[in-house]
Design an enzyme around this catalytic site. Structure first.
Site, PDB file in Angstrom:
ATOM      1  N   CYS A  71      -5.604   1.045  -8.714  1.00  0.00           N
ATOM      2  CA  CYS A  71      -6.411   0.729  -7.538  1.00  0.00           C
ATOM      3  C   CYS A  71      -6.408   1.937  -6.607  1.00  0.00           C
ATOM      4  O   CYS A  71      -5.401   2.631  -6.482  1.00  0.00           O
ATOM      5  CB  CYS A  71      -5.828  -0.477  -6.806  1.00  0.00           C
ATOM      6  SG  CYS A  71      -6.882  -1.101  -5.477  1.00  0.00           S
TER       7      CYS A  71
ATOM      8  N   CYS B 184      -2.680  -0.425  -0.190  1.00  0.00           N
ATOM      9  CA  CYS B 184      -2.019  -1.506   0.547  1.00  0.00           C
ATOM     10  C   CYS B 184      -0.509  -1.381   0.342  1.00  0.00           C
ATOM     11  O   CYS B 184      -0.029  -1.307  -0.796  1.00  0.00           O
ATOM     12  CB  CYS B 184      -2.519  -2.858   0.072  1.00  0.00           C
ATOM     13  SG  CYS B 184      -4.298  -3.039   0.273  1.00  0.00           S
TER      14      CYS B 184
ATOM     15  N   CYS C 252       0.383 -12.564  -7.328  1.00  0.00           N
ATOM     16  CA  CYS C 252      -0.459 -11.676  -6.513  1.00  0.00           C
ATOM     17  C   CYS C 252       0.290 -10.416  -6.132  1.00  0.00           C
ATOM     18  O   CYS C 252       1.390 -10.481  -5.597  1.00  0.00           O
ATOM     19  CB  CYS C 252      -0.833 -12.332  -5.185  1.00  0.00           C
ATOM     20  SG  CYS C 252      -2.069 -13.575  -5.289  1.00  0.00           S
TER      21      CYS C 252
ATOM     22  N   GLU D 184      -3.739  -5.813 -16.567  1.00  0.00           N
ATOM     23  CA  GLU D 184      -3.110  -7.115 -16.737  1.00  0.00           C
ATOM     24  C   GLU D 184      -4.059  -8.229 -16.318  1.00  0.00           C
ATOM     25  O   GLU D 184      -4.845  -8.068 -15.382  1.00  0.00           O
ATOM     26  CB  GLU D 184      -1.810  -7.168 -15.937  1.00  0.00           C
ATOM     27  CG  GLU D 184      -0.765  -6.232 -16.550  1.00  0.00           C
ATOM     28  CD  GLU D 184       0.527  -6.108 -15.755  1.00  0.00           C
ATOM     29  OE1 GLU D 184       1.550  -5.804 -16.378  1.00  0.00           O
ATOM     30  OE2 GLU D 184       0.523  -6.304 -14.540  1.00  0.00           O
TER      31      GLU D 184
HETATM   32  N1  SAH Z   1      -8.343  -5.716  -4.148  1.00  0.00           N
HETATM   33  C1  SAH Z   1      -8.647  -7.090  -4.032  1.00  0.00           C
HETATM   34  C2  SAH Z   1      -8.108  -7.952  -5.149  1.00  0.00           C
HETATM   35  C3  SAH Z   1      -6.680  -7.742  -5.646  1.00  0.00           C
HETATM   36  S1  SAH Z   1      -5.305  -8.323  -4.716  1.00  0.00           S
HETATM   37  C4  SAH Z   1      -8.191  -7.629  -2.693  1.00  0.00           C
HETATM   38  O1  SAH Z   1      -7.582  -6.878  -1.955  1.00  0.00           O
HETATM   39  O2  SAH Z   1      -8.503  -8.760  -2.368  1.00  0.00           O
HETATM   40  C5  SAH Z   1      -5.271 -10.046  -4.769  1.00  0.00           C
HETATM   41  C6  SAH Z   1      -4.569 -10.664  -3.551  1.00  0.00           C
HETATM   42  O3  SAH Z   1      -3.134 -10.494  -3.612  1.00  0.00           O
HETATM   43  C7  SAH Z   1      -4.997 -10.031  -2.241  1.00  0.00           C
HETATM   44  O4  SAH Z   1      -5.198 -11.011  -1.277  1.00  0.00           O
HETATM   45  C8  SAH Z   1      -3.787  -9.174  -1.899  1.00  0.00           C
HETATM   46  O5  SAH Z   1      -3.753  -8.877  -0.544  1.00  0.00           O
HETATM   47  C9  SAH Z   1      -2.662 -10.055  -2.355  1.00  0.00           C
HETATM   48  N2  SAH Z   1      -1.393  -9.355  -2.527  1.00  0.00           N
HETATM   49  C10 SAH Z   1      -1.203  -8.052  -2.829  1.00  0.00           C
HETATM   50  N3  SAH Z   1       0.120  -7.785  -2.924  1.00  0.00           N
HETATM   51  C11 SAH Z   1       0.769  -8.935  -2.670  1.00  0.00           C
HETATM   52  C12 SAH Z   1       2.144  -9.316  -2.653  1.00  0.00           C
HETATM   53  N4  SAH Z   1       3.107  -8.435  -2.925  1.00  0.00           N
HETATM   54  N5  SAH Z   1       2.445 -10.591  -2.384  1.00  0.00           N
HETATM   55  C13 SAH Z   1       1.489 -11.501  -2.138  1.00  0.00           C
HETATM   56  N6  SAH Z   1       0.170 -11.218  -2.160  1.00  0.00           N
HETATM   57  C14 SAH Z   1      -0.189  -9.942  -2.418  1.00  0.00           C
END
Ligand code: SAH
Length: 345
Positions: free
Chosen positions: A113, A117, A338, A93
């Site tokens: 990924c 997380c 995000c 996406e």
């Molecule tokens: N892997 C990379 C890029 C992808 S995530 C990274 O970790 O930076 C992009 C951003 O969205 C990151 O800061 C991540 O922590 C955040 N993110 C992930 N899940 C989220 C959620 N449910 N709500 C808000 N931010 C989130």
């Protein structure tokens, strides 16, 4: 039948050589290169400055493994989420995020990924494969077209915050950025590109050594190992001490500020000691903090912290002269925000 090669895996020099080897002029290679990258066409028939014979010859030898915008969803706030089909049928996406002053493309670097997380929807997909440099570049081209169509101007910014961990697909990410910034590609400034990482220390140092010109964002979410271990298990392998050391190295080499992305959750990182730890961490290297609104994902226990907790963060950071921005979610109604990218559509 011989297997056709992906023409976009060739450098300009290799394309020039191909034409010379086939009794044509090297210059023809430049023309094809321009069609492939600058004009970004996805069929040999569209390369109208070439003769019919040349186009046929290319077709017999090569394929163009282009991406395809499969479905588009538009949010009430103007955000557009694209499901992008890759040549092997897998889907990633990419998102166009318009604001009054700019349009930003949020692109993916991997299918799924490998990080785990706990608050991120993409993590549920696991990692299926890395994207090639041209699959990343194509996302930017596709979103740039949407920016021109809907907003009458080119893309202004690119963030590598879609699916995947960009630093675990480093070479392809770098190659795609070379193309995005080169005049033969989109000619965008590297200053308008941000690569976001969960923090792979070794690769952050490598980027510094490679003297990259784009911006670095780190998804921090906690500056206390015990807390970060729980929400980003990857932290056990690369604890905050190693991250800190890599970031200090980055700053020494590049003199460029780091952005920390940070979500505050109820009962997880909303205590005074969490704030103190962040303030302390921010002092190691010149940096600023983006407080991101939590975007709920299915079946997760996480909950956005209260306004009071958020304001505590803001006032403590500001008291310590640390710049802090609050980032409101965009495209939440279509799961484009995000951490919500999970090929749901
Ligand atoms: N892997 C990379 C890029 C992808 S995530 C990274 O970790 O930076 C992009 C951003 O969205 C990151 O800061 C991540 O922590 C955040 N993110 C992930 N899940 C989220 C959620 N449910 N709500 C808000 N931010 C989130």
């Amino acid at each position: 039948m011989k297997k056709k090669k992906d023409i976009r895996a060739l450098t300009k020099e290799q394309l020039r050589d191909f034409f010379v080897e086939n009794g044509d002029k090297a210059f023809r290679g430049n023309q094809v290169y321009e069609w492939l990258w600058n004009k970004a066409v996805y069929s040999f028939d569209s390369m109208t400055s070439l003769s019919k014979e040349t186009r046929k010859m290319l077709d017999e030898n090569f394929v163009i493994n282009n991406i395809e915008v499969d479905t588009i969803q538009r949010s009430n706030d103007g955000t557009i989420k694209n499901a992008i089909k890759l040549h092997d049928g897998l889907v990633v996406e990419s998102v166009l995020i318009p604001t009054e002053s700019r349009t930003t493309a949020c692109v993916s670097s991997q299918v799924g990924c490998s990080l785990d997380c706990k608050f991120c929807a993409t993590a549920r997909l696991k990692r299926m494969r890395n994207l090639n440099a041209d699959e990343i570049y194509d996302q930017v081209v596709a979103i740039n077209k949407q920016s021109e169509l809907y907003h009458n101007h080119k893309l202004s910014n690119i963030v590598f915050m879609g699916m995947g961990e960009p630093l675990m697909n480093y070479n392809n990410v770098i190659k795609s950025i070379e193309k995005i910034t080169s005049d033969e590609g989109l000619g965008m400034s590297a200053k308008r590109i941000t690569v976001s990482t969960s923090g792979v220390p070794k690769m952050i140092k490598k980027m510094a050594d490679d003297e990259v010109k784009f911006n670095l964002a780190v998804s921090l979410h906690s500056a206390i190992n015990e807390v970060r271990d729980q929400i980003m298990p990857f932290n056990k392998r690369f604890p905050l001490e190693d991250l800190r050391e890599a970031l200090e190295y980055w700053y020494k080499k590049t003199s460029r500020k780091i952005t920390y992305e940070y979500v505050v959750w109820q009962g997880i990182n909303d205590r005074k000691e969490d704030i103190n730890a962040l303030v302390k961490f921010c002092k190691y290297v010149p940096s600023k903090v983006n407080l991101i609104e939590y975007n709920p994902i299915d079946d997760s226990d996480f909950q956005q912290a209260s306004e009071v907790a958020l304001n505590n963060y803001i006032s403590n950071l500001e008291m310590n002269d640390i710049v802090v921005n609050v980032r409101r979610s965009r495209g939440k109604d279509i799961d484009a925000a995000c951490g919500q990218l999970a090929n749901k559509s």
